[in-house]
Design a protein around this motif. Structure first.
Motif, mmCIF file in Angstrom:
data_model
loop_
_atom_site.group_PDB
_atom_site.id
_atom_site.type_symbol
_atom_site.label_atom_id
_atom_site.label_comp_id
_atom_site.label_asym_id
_atom_site.label_seq_id
_atom_site.Cartn_x
_atom_site.Cartn_y
_atom_site.Cartn_z
ATOM 1 N N LEU A 1 -9.094 71.328 -7.948
ATOM 2 C CA LEU A 1 -8.296 71.783 -9.594
ATOM 3 C C LEU A 1 -7.905 70.356 -9.751
ATOM 4 O O LEU A 1 -8.654 69.664 -10.959
ATOM 5 N N MET B 1 -5.116 77.089 -15.643
ATOM 6 C CA MET B 1 -5.887 77.672 -14.448
ATOM 7 C C MET B 1 -4.918 76.944 -13.568
ATOM 8 O O MET B 1 -4.762 78.483 -12.435
ATOM 9 N N VAL C 1 -4.312 80.341 -10.459
ATOM 10 C CA VAL C 1 -4.522 80.046 -9.161
ATOM 11 C C VAL C 1 -3.632 79.877 -7.974
ATOM 12 O O VAL C 1 -2.981 80.107 -7.405
ATOM 13 N N LEU D 1 -13.737 77.886 -18.120
ATOM 14 C CA LEU D 1 -12.285 77.650 -17.570
ATOM 15 C C LEU D 1 -11.956 79.773 -17.693
ATOM 16 O O LEU D 1 -10.849 80.140 -16.784
ATOM 17 N N GLU E 1 -12.957 81.515 -14.648
ATOM 18 C CA GLU E 1 -12.243 80.815 -13.411
ATOM 19 C C GLU E 1 -10.499 81.785 -13.208
ATOM 20 O O GLU E 1 -10.128 81.918 -12.323
ATOM 21 N N ALA F 1 -15.562 81.096 -6.629
ATOM 22 C CA ALA F 1 -15.078 80.772 -8.066
ATOM 23 C C ALA F 1 -15.477 79.451 -8.711
ATOM 24 O O ALA F 1 -15.578 78.946 -9.776
ATOM 25 N N THR F 2 -14.151 78.695 -7.872
ATOM 26 C CA THR F 2 -13.459 77.406 -8.188
ATOM 27 C C THR F 2 -14.330 76.172 -7.793
ATOM 28 O O THR F 2 -13.738 75.491 -8.737
ATOM 29 N N LEU G 1 -16.291 76.304 -11.074
ATOM 30 C CA LEU G 1 -15.650 74.945 -11.679
ATOM 31 C C LEU G 1 -16.536 74.069 -12.221
ATOM 32 O O LEU G 1 -16.904 73.925 -13.949
ATOM 33 N N LEU H 1 -21.234 82.138 -9.118
ATOM 34 C CA LEU H 1 -20.376 83.075 -9.399
ATOM 35 C C LEU H 1 -20.701 84.655 -9.441
ATOM 36 O O LEU H 1 -20.044 85.186 -8.631
#
Lengths: 243, 521
Positions: A174, A197, A201, B130, B133, B163-164, B167, B209
């Protein structure tokens, strides 16, 4: 707060090279070492480095969101990891402690060596990617940082099976995505949402870390209370899992 | 005057807080969740330009909500999809009455509902990515539920990781779309060059997804490990939200729906999913694995429908989302009962369960899920067949065969549930005795002595034998046998059958959803 932003702004002028070295060092160590007592402080340093890199392209006040969110996440993760460790110690499942007491010299260095080689490969690939596939809209330093974080993140996600370590990989991924995307879309709302996010997470990974350690419903109390309950077991230092 | 978008997000958020506070009282918690979903469904069912009067406040359905400088709005195209998602959530919550799915199910499910609603309402799409996510991070908590122990986090981590990974693809697509905005749309080659990377990024992002790529990345572990109703929630609300968001992309961008790469990828992805699920489903050895194959068939079906881009196909997607909530919910209630009864849904462990209510839930729900005539699922499959038959007859045959394969898997499990263990053991005893008698012609064998196969001695009448151990079959004393639990299954079965006979009751919703899109005209 304004003084903190000012300090952050001054630090961000320090030059990208030192920040990139910090990123490379922390990422490599996190990929190699699987001990949360070492990796979580390294993650905080990494979040600060990412925030300082971001401060070179966006408002320092907005870039500060990243290290703040990261520090909160690392704090939550450390609590979860501590509870999980206590729970493991109560069950007598301290694998890491037995590793320290009876180190398997034939096995441990091989794992460590493998991770170290993989980390070196990722670093080399990141350098290569910056030259061959420069990312749009950002400086080359940010590209290198982003490629490193994404590469190490994927490496951790692919090789770690514990929720905590794989989760750290996700968080690094991320951070890498943020380094790529925030210079392209330098709006406050995107930065805030990406910080959110990280928090969400982080919360999910903390919960999964607790589940991994079997501490979701256990009546685990940290430190002294635990010692009172079971002095013999908890008198052992909770297991530092070095490798 | 309040914008409806605020209520669509705030109502589930507030209900989540209330549900968490009252989680000790399961029925009350569910009532709050169903009430919240019902309120939003009521709001969204009104005409888009109307002002709804609620006690103490006026709600303007069309007004935008300003959040972080971005406008959230219930657009005409999003109204029915949102309504369908909330209706699906209400159905799933209602079916889980007297079937606890772990504390995160209701409160976190409501939070996830708020996140996917934001994803559908917000523009530009970068914020939708977003929000999805965020929904995935919440879903990880639901999937984990209250399970503990090493390796118990596999399913949650797989879902979160997938899912990440989606993104950055969707963020990248948004950047490419923004950069290529000034291209001359009349120049097909320039459009293809400018938007080519965006096509690949959008399709790859949505494939991740939806769980279509990589194969079995999260679908299998989630079906196997997560509480069954959580699997239903993800396969209806989660998959539904992704499908409707992809439809919105389809509506918004000409270059995407005109792209042969996108259409080919959807067709190929759908066919591969159907092929794999069809090949594997019939041979699976547990209900959860058959369920995973069934979900893959559904995902494949959605991808094939997307590739046709007709009004009927959009109707089929909308109808199947609602039908899936009921059919899959019923099937998963059956699987949950099996797990409660036997601690597992593996065929080897459910032998001789003989619980008629469980069988009814699995039979009716499962067979509706794969589209047996006379059930709600059949209408959904029929709509799919109508939509897809004109485009590709081979794909349609593949779809039917994959459904049949899932049906065989379910029927095998149902037959095993009712197979008589005692008769089976007696048959083995007799065979062993015969073999021993024949052997005794050549050598002395003590048939009843130490050489004989040991049987559990404490086996009482009505007990089953599972892997050499006597297990009580009786369900007396378990809350599974409560009237309310049976009532839920009875109502679910009745709905699946009634709506199967009179699909016109919910068909207008699917037609209304399709009417909002104009890309097929």
């Amino acid at each position: 707060m304004s003084q903190l932003i000012e300090l952050f702004d001054q630090l961000s002028q320090a030059g990208a090279a030192s920040l990139l070295i910090a990123l490379a060092a922390t990422s490599s160590l996190i990929a190699i070492i699987r001990n949360w007592r070492i990796t979580l402080p390294l993650m905080i340093i990494q979040y600060v480095a990412v925030g300082l890199l971001l401060a070179q392209v966006i408002e320092p006040g907005v870039a500060l969101i990243k290290p703040l969110a990261g520090a909160i996440v690392c704090f939550a993760l450390s609590i979860a990891a501590q509870r999980a460790d206590v729970q493991r110690a109560e069950r007598g499942e301290s694998v890491a402690l037995s590793r320290l007491q009876r180190p398997n010299l034939q096995r441990t260095p091989a794992q460590l060596l493998l991770r170290a080689i993989a980390a070196m490969l990722v670093l080399t690939a990141a350098f290569g990617a910056v030259i061959r596939f420069p990312l749009p809209g950002s400086a080359r330093e940010l590209d290198l940082g982003a490629y490193m974080l994404i590469g190490y993140g994927v490496l951790l996600v692919a090789t770690a099976f514990e929720a905590l370590n794989a989760g750290l990989g996700l968080l690094m991924l991320l951070s890498g995505v943020e380094l790529v995307f925030i210079p392209l879309e330098p709006s406050i709302s995107v930065s805030v949402l990406l910080g959110l996010m990280t928090l969400l997470v982080g919360v999910a990974i903390s919960y999964l870390t607790l589940a991994d350690g079997g501490a979701l419903h256990a009546n685990v109390e940290l430190g002294i209370e635990n010692e009172e309950l079971n002095p013999q077991q908890s008198s052992q230092p909770s297991s530092p899992q070095l490798f | 005057m309040l914008p409806a978008a605020l209520l669509v997000i705030a109502v589930p958020l507030l209900a989540a807080g209330l549900a968490y506070a009252l989680r000790r009282w399961g029925s009350l918690e569910l009532l709050i969740a169903i009430g919240a979903c019902g309120l939003v469904v009521y709001l969204l069912a009104r005409p888009i330009e109307s002002v709804v009067a609620l006690p103490g406040l006026q709600v303007d359905l069309d007004a935008p909500l300003d959040l972080l400088g971005r406008a959230l709005r219930v657009r005409a195209a999003d109204r029915v999809p949102l309504l369908l998602l909330f209706a699906c959530a209400a159905i799933v919550f209602a079916l889980s009455w007297r079937a606890p799915q772990g504390w995160p199910f209701v409160p976190v499910g409501l939070l996830m509902l708020a996140a996917v609603s934001s994803a559908l309402m917000i523009r530009p799409f970068v914020f939708a990515a977003l929000a999805l996510e965020a929904a995935a991070a919440l879903a990880a908590l639901m999937i984990q539920g209250e399970r503990n122990g090493e390796r118990s986090t596999l399913a949650s981590m797989r879902y979160l990781i997938t899912a990440t990974l989606a993104l950055p693809l969707l963020l990248g697509a948004d950047y490419v779309i923004g950069r290529a905005g000034g291209v001359n749309v009349a120049d097909a080659e320039a459009v293809a060059t400018a938007f080519g990377p965006a096509v690949i990024l959008v399709i790859a992002g949505f494939a991740l997804l939806m769980g279509a790529m990589p194969l079995f990345m999260w679908v299998h572990p989630v079906a196997k490990d997560a509480p069954p109703m959580v699997t239903t929630f993800l396969a209806t609300v989660g998959l539904g939200a992704s499908s409707f968001l992809l439809l919105t992309y389809w509506q918004e961008y000409d270059w995407l729906r005109d792209s042969e790469t996108a259409l080919g990828a959807l067709r190929m992805g759908g066919a591969v999913l159907l092929l794999f699920a069809g090949l594997l489903a019939w041979a699976q050895r547990s209900f959860s694995r058959v369920l995973a194959c069934g979900i893959l068939v559904e995902i494949g079906c959605v991808l094939l429908l997307m590739s046709t881009g007709t009004q009927v196909s959009v109707e089929a997607i909308a109808f199947s989302t609602l039908a899936r909530a009921l059919s899959l919910g019923l099937l998963c209630i059956g699987i949950w009962r099996l797990r409660e009864l036997r601690g597992s849904d593996a065929f080897a462990d459910v032998r001789n369960t003989r619980d008629i209510w469980t069988a009814m839930a699995i039979g009716t729900g499962g067979l509706s899920f794969i589209g047996l005539p006379g059930t709600l699922g059949f209408v959904s499959r029929w709509a799919t067949a109508r939509a897809y038959s004109g485009a590709d007859a081979e794909g349609l045959v593949l779809l039917l065969l994959a459904g049949a394969s899932v049906a065989i898997g379910l029927l095998r499990g149902l037959i095993i549930m009712f197979s008589d263990v005692h008769a089976h053991v007696a048959a083995i005893d007799k065979t062993a005795e015969d073999v021993a008698t024949q052997l005794s012609l050549f050598d002395e064998v003590d048939v009843d002595g130490e050489d004989a196969a040991p049987l559990p001695e404490e086996r009482a009448a009505g007990d089953a034998v599972i892997e050499g151990e006597a297990v009580p079959v009786s369900t007396a004393g378990l809350h599974l046998s409560s009237v309310r639990s049976r009532f839920v299954i009875g109502v679910g079965v009745a709905l699946v059958l009634i709506l199967g006979v009179w699909p016109a009751i919910i068909a207008p919703l699917a037609q209304a959803a399709a009417a909002q899109y104009s890309f097929y005209r």
